[in-house]
Design an enzyme around this catalytic site. Structure first.
Site, PDB file in Angstrom:
ATOM      1  N   HIS A  20      32.197  32.111  46.482  1.00  0.00           N
ATOM      2  CA  HIS A  20      33.422  32.549  45.815  1.00  0.00           C
ATOM      3  C   HIS A  20      33.738  31.628  44.645  1.00  0.00           C
ATOM      4  CE1 HIS A  20      38.069  33.039  45.946  1.00  0.00           C
ATOM      5  NE2 HIS A  20      37.529  33.837  45.040  1.00  0.00           N
TER       6      HIS A  20
ATOM      7  N   SER B 236      36.212  37.456  47.517  1.00  0.00           N
ATOM      8  CA  SER B 236      37.314  36.508  47.666  1.00  0.00           C
ATOM      9  C   SER B 236      37.970  36.601  49.034  1.00  0.00           C
ATOM     10  CB  SER B 236      38.371  36.754  46.585  1.00  0.00           C
ATOM     11  OG  SER B 236      38.899  38.067  46.704  1.00  0.00           O
TER      12      SER B 236
ATOM     13  N   ASN C 257      42.654  31.237  49.412  1.00  0.00           N
ATOM     14  CA  ASN C 257      43.510  32.415  49.541  1.00  0.00           C
ATOM     15  C   ASN C 257      44.246  32.453  50.876  1.00  0.00           C
ATOM     16  OD1 ASN C 257      43.002  33.408  47.002  1.00  0.00           O
ATOM     17  ND2 ASN C 257      41.308  34.713  47.655  1.00  0.00           N
TER      18      ASN C 257
ATOM     19  N   GLU D  93      33.740  28.174  46.699  1.00  0.00           N
ATOM     20  CA  GLU D  93      33.761  28.215  48.156  1.00  0.00           C
ATOM     21  C   GLU D  93      32.441  28.823  48.637  1.00  0.00           C
ATOM     22  OE1 GLU D  93      38.369  28.874  49.490  1.00  0.00           O
ATOM     23  OE2 GLU D  93      37.344  30.610  48.645  1.00  0.00           O
TER      24      GLU D  93
END
Length: 545
Positions: free
Chosen positions: A141, A120, A191, A153
């Site tokens: 991800h 991540s 993130n 992702e």
């Protein structure tokens, strides 16, 4: 390249969820874990959830049993990976542990095998150095829970081949999910771009704003399904702290420094919902926190006549709403030396278009001298301080802020900003007016730009930084935030609706107030404002309208 056989390394929540999705999509799946008990539990869990799909009408019993039969648990890594086309790694988020695994896989896997790490936040380019075929290494991800969340992702490392990217795009789409392509960069899209949202919520909590008010404003004003602090409690504060530290270490930019309140909570064992305590308390293992909220049960002032000072859509729209709610409403384009509405207005709203503090100070000074003694004075701007305006008007107890964030979202929500000396009856009066308008409201101490803008606009600013650096396309950035976090708009879509000039003005206001590098406006935002690319209102922003 055709993918038929997939090996999943790691049988935790992510590994078992990815295995389930792959098996349901027709792939042969080998799942490996060093922990035999966890592997057995994961295999049973996969079968249970696949069969549950029969009860929901998602598949037939025959399809479910065929999918379950495609899952092969393996206690030996060589057995699991020796003939696979694709390995998806889903072990703990530790660089050295992952690289050690990839070295093993390099010795086991066929030459054509692609490795996809479910990291991540860690560097895909660095991990690829442990696999002798970096051109066949990529980040993939998935989001938790993997069977439900539609986003993946795909992170292109420094040497990832285009064929590898194309193959993984096909795999992700076969899984029924949406891929977004990301350049290898700390925290990737979701993130990274969302981190300012969480940082601002944490900073407000440190400033004494009630956590339920922060989350409530995010839900009611921005349309988020969960407030940022609720969501952190759900996903866990320790992983958030770790990824924030990764961002700070990788970027070396102080804007990424973790907020102290999170470090304190983690050290105290307040790790979130699973621990029974985080930003909220969860008594006896309850999933929903018990939240006491302050009430303003004082008698509001009697308001029958109101005046709105200003011109343009904002003033006219507010006057229309107040009139429709039954108030005797006067719209004053300019303010003379005569009292509004012949001195009978019990509440006077500032709704001017100026963003100049001195202009508004002059207006409130005049209002303080000509309005009836008990009249409440209201600023509707997120840029002006009710405390300062209360002082210059000579009515510190009767001055308050009332701001409708993002009216284009039709959330029917106001933020009420209390000045340092605003009294309880003034707050109760503002709440009563909001209720009469058919809106919801949250009252809290004033802060620059109020809560909703302070949560959303720094996230928009970071999205602009990411776009300018070539992290991903505007479309992929927006898709990632909508699918990965269930946001109603992507950050760049939000910017075009709000106005790029408004985004810049808010970032400058926050930077001026706090003097913190977190609020440094993106150069791309500055350039777009200079070029007149302000979003929907000018026909061109991050998108063409």
């Amino acid at each position: 390249m055709a993918i038929k056989k997939i090996t999943i390394v790691g049988s935790g929540a992510m590994g078992s969820g990815i295995s389930q999705v792959c098996a349901q999509s027709g792939f042969d799946v080998a799942i490996y874990d060093v922990d035999a008990a966890q592997l057995a539990n994961a295999t049973a869990s996969i079968a249970k959830f696949i069969r549950r799909g029969v009860e929901k009408g998602e598949r037939t019993a025959e399809e479910a049993e065929a999918a379950i039969a495609r899952v092969r648990p393996c206690a030996d890594l060589a057995e699991a990976a020796r003939d696979c086309d694709l390995v998806i790694e889903a072990i703990l988020e530790n660089m050295e542990a992952k690289k050690a695994l990839f070295r093993q896989l390099d010795a086991i896997c066929p030459e054509h095998t692609i490795i996809a790490s479910n990291t991540s936040s860690l560097s895909v380019s660095e991990m690829a150095t442990a696999y002798g075929r970096p051109q066949r290494f990529i980040g993939a991800h998935f989001f938790n829970p993997a069977p439900v969340m539609r986003l993946v992702e795909l992170i292109r490392g420094a040497e990832t081949a285009q064929e590898t990217v194309d193959t993984m795009v096909d795999v992700v789409r076969t899984l029924g999910k949406t891929p977004v392509i990301v350049r290898d960069s700390p925290n990737f899209i979701v993130n990274r771009v969302s981190r300012p949202l969480y940082f601002e919520a944490q900073l407000m909590a440190m400033e004494g704003v009630l956590v339920q008010h922060i989350d409530g404003a995010a839900r009611l004003g921005a349309g988020l399904r969960m407030g940022p602090l609720e969501l952190l409690d759900l996903t866990g504060l320790a992983p958030h702290l770790a990824s924030s530290e990764t961002a700070l270490r990788e970027w070396g930019d102080p804007k990424w420094r973790p907020v102290p309140i999170v470090r304190t909570l983690v050290r105290a064992g307040h790790l979130g919902r699973r621990a029974g305590k985080g930003f909220y308390l969860y008594p006896a293992g309850e999933q929903t926190p018990r939240i006491p909220s302050p009430s303003y049960d004082l008698e509001p002032f009697d308001v029958k006549a109101v005046a709105v000072v200003g011109t343009g859509p904002k003033a006219e729209g507010l006057a229309t709403k107040l009139g429709a709610a039954g108030y005797d409403t006067t719209l004053l384009p300019t303010l003379s030396d005569q009292a509004p509405s012949n001195g009978s207005a019990q509440m006077v709203f500032e709704a001017i278009e100026s963003h100049d503090q001195s202009n508004v100070n002059e207006l409130f000074q005049k209002l303080g001298s000509i309005c009836s003694p008990g009249a409440v004075l209201v600023t509707t701007s997120p840029y002006f301080s009710p405390t300062e305006l209360g002082f210059v008007s000579g009515r510190p107890t009767l001055t308050i802020g009332l701001h409708e964030p993002m009216p284009f979202m039709n959330r029917r929500f106001f933020e009420i900003g209390k000045g340092m000396d605003t009294n309880g009856r003034t707050v109760a009066t503002a709440l009563a007016v909001v209720k009469a308008l058919g809106y919801q409201a949250i009252a809290m101490d004033e802060m620059p730009c109020y809560t909703v803008y302070r949560l959303i606009v720094p996230m928009i600013n970071e999205a602009a930084f990411a776009l300018s650096e070539g992290l991903a396309s505007a479309e992929d950035i927006d898709t990632a935030l909508k699918l990965g976090l269930n946001h109603p708009f992507g950050p760049l879509e939000w910017a075009d609706k709000l106005g790029i000039d408004v985004v810049l003005r808010i970032m400058q206001a926050l930077q001026s107030h706090y003097g913190d590098p977190r609020y440094r406006p993106s150069m791309l935002i500055r350039q777009m404002v200079r070029a007149g690319h302000l979003g929907e209102k000018t026909g061109r922003g991050f998108y063409v309208h």
